[in-house]
Design an enzyme around this catalytic site. Structure first.
Site, mmCIF file in Angstrom:
data_model
loop_
_atom_site.group_PDB
_atom_site.id
_atom_site.type_symbol
_atom_site.label_atom_id
_atom_site.label_comp_id
_atom_site.label_asym_id
_atom_site.label_seq_id
_atom_site.Cartn_x
_atom_site.Cartn_y
_atom_site.Cartn_z
ATOM 1 N N PRO A 94 0.658 -1.080 0.201
ATOM 2 C CA PRO A 94 0.251 0.265 -0.346
ATOM 3 C C PRO A 94 1.128 1.683 -0.186
ATOM 4 C CG PRO A 94 -1.168 -1.710 1.716
ATOM 5 C CD PRO A 94 0.652 -2.126 1.157
ATOM 6 N N GLU A 121 1.995 -7.757 8.535
ATOM 7 C CA GLU A 121 2.312 -6.767 9.032
ATOM 8 C C GLU A 121 2.984 -5.796 7.656
ATOM 9 O OE1 GLU A 121 1.205 -3.431 10.473
ATOM 10 O OE2 GLU A 121 0.143 -5.358 11.115
ATOM 11 N N ARG A 159 -0.656 -7.916 -21.689
ATOM 12 C CA ARG A 159 -1.181 -8.165 -22.678
ATOM 13 C C ARG A 159 -0.588 -6.436 -23.387
ATOM 14 N NH1 ARG A 159 -4.839 -3.353 -23.093
ATOM 15 N NH2 ARG A 159 -6.360 -4.860 -23.663
ATOM 16 N N ASP A 174 -6.482 1.479 -25.774
ATOM 17 C CA ASP A 174 -6.959 1.963 -24.611
ATOM 18 C C ASP A 174 -7.231 2.978 -23.690
ATOM 19 O OD1 ASP A 174 -7.654 -1.040 -24.599
ATOM 20 O OD2 ASP A 174 -5.576 -1.627 -23.457
#
Length: 257
Positions: A94, A121, A159, A174
């Site tokens: 994160p 953690e 991709r 895209d």
């Protein structure tokens, strides 16, 4: 390209790596996808890969030895002259840089990627300092491990490799690849429940279709993700389209009164 994934749950990748676009790319030999259970590199009789944090606190922290050992044991890809190429070692967490299409395009030019999927953690900080080249986050939320983010990033990168998609233009147009969201798509039937495909798309006039799509892409981005347009220098044509859209919007608002 070669991709290695360090994980405590290699079974999570079996279906993903053998299905759909990733499976086809693997079968074609465009990408080599491998998983490594870094528990096998634990240096204790219980195969423990985590321990209590120094200084106290909740949760457990991944130890450095298994991670370093697993990465250093990987066969590196060699360049045209036979020299081993140092891989990009990517930590999913994160705290990392938010993953974007631009980052996917950057990573797609590499020969060897290594993903580290954490749990508990967090990681011993020495893994970040002395082993990892990139830290990536797929959003401002927390998951139970790095496996799902790794799958997202790998799918997004693979991709983009030449030969993976049936239509090479698909990746070019895209959403986010051009800095804008993608334009609306339609297919048969031309009329469905009294909802009709825009006449422009049925005209057969390729240049007008291109302009229509460019305009719709710009307007859709303005309506849904105006943050993507911050700092953008609009062309003369784009300014004209935005002026038209403002007039259309004002006319609709007046009709609704």
């Amino acid at each position: 390209m070669k991709i290695d994934v360090l994980t405590l749950f290699p079974e999570m990748f079996e279906g993903v790596f053998s299905s759909s676009i990733l499976g086809k790319a693997r079968d074609k030999g465009i990408v080599e996808l491998n998983t490594v259970n870094f528990r096998n590199y634990a240096n204790n009789k219980h195969n423990t890969v985590d321990d209590y944090p120094y200084g106290g606190g909740g949760g457990m922290v991944l130890k450095p030895e298994p991670i370093f050992g697993a990465v250093e044991d990987l066969p590196f890809v060699a360049d045209a002259e036979g020299v081993p190429v140092k891989p990009r070692v990517i930590l999913l967490c994160p705290q990392g840089e938010t993953f974007t299409q631009k980052k996917a395009e950057e990573l797609s030019t590499e020969q060897h990627l290594v993903f580290i999927c954490g749990h508990y953690e967090g990681y011993d900080e020495r893994i970040r300092q002395y082993l990892v080249t990139d830290e990536l986050s797929v959003g401002d939320y927390v998951l139970t491990g790095g496996e799902l983010p790794a799958m997202v990033v790998i799918d997004s990168v693979v991709r983009l490799l030449p030969g993976v998609l049936g239509n090479e233009m698909s990746a070019v147009t895209d959403s986010f690849s051009t800095g804008l969201l993608e334009y609306p798509h339609y297919t048969r039937p031309a009329k469905f429940r009294d909802w009709e495909v825009p006449d422009m798309l049925l005209s057969g006039h390729h240049e007008n279709v291109r302009k229509w799509r460019a305009r719709e892409s710009l307007i859709r981005t303005l309506e849904r993700r105006p943050d993507l347009l911050e700092g953008r220098e609009f062309s003369k044509q784009e300014k004209a389209w935005l002026a038209e859209w403002e007039k259309e919007k004002a006319a609709k608002a007046k009709q609704a009164e």
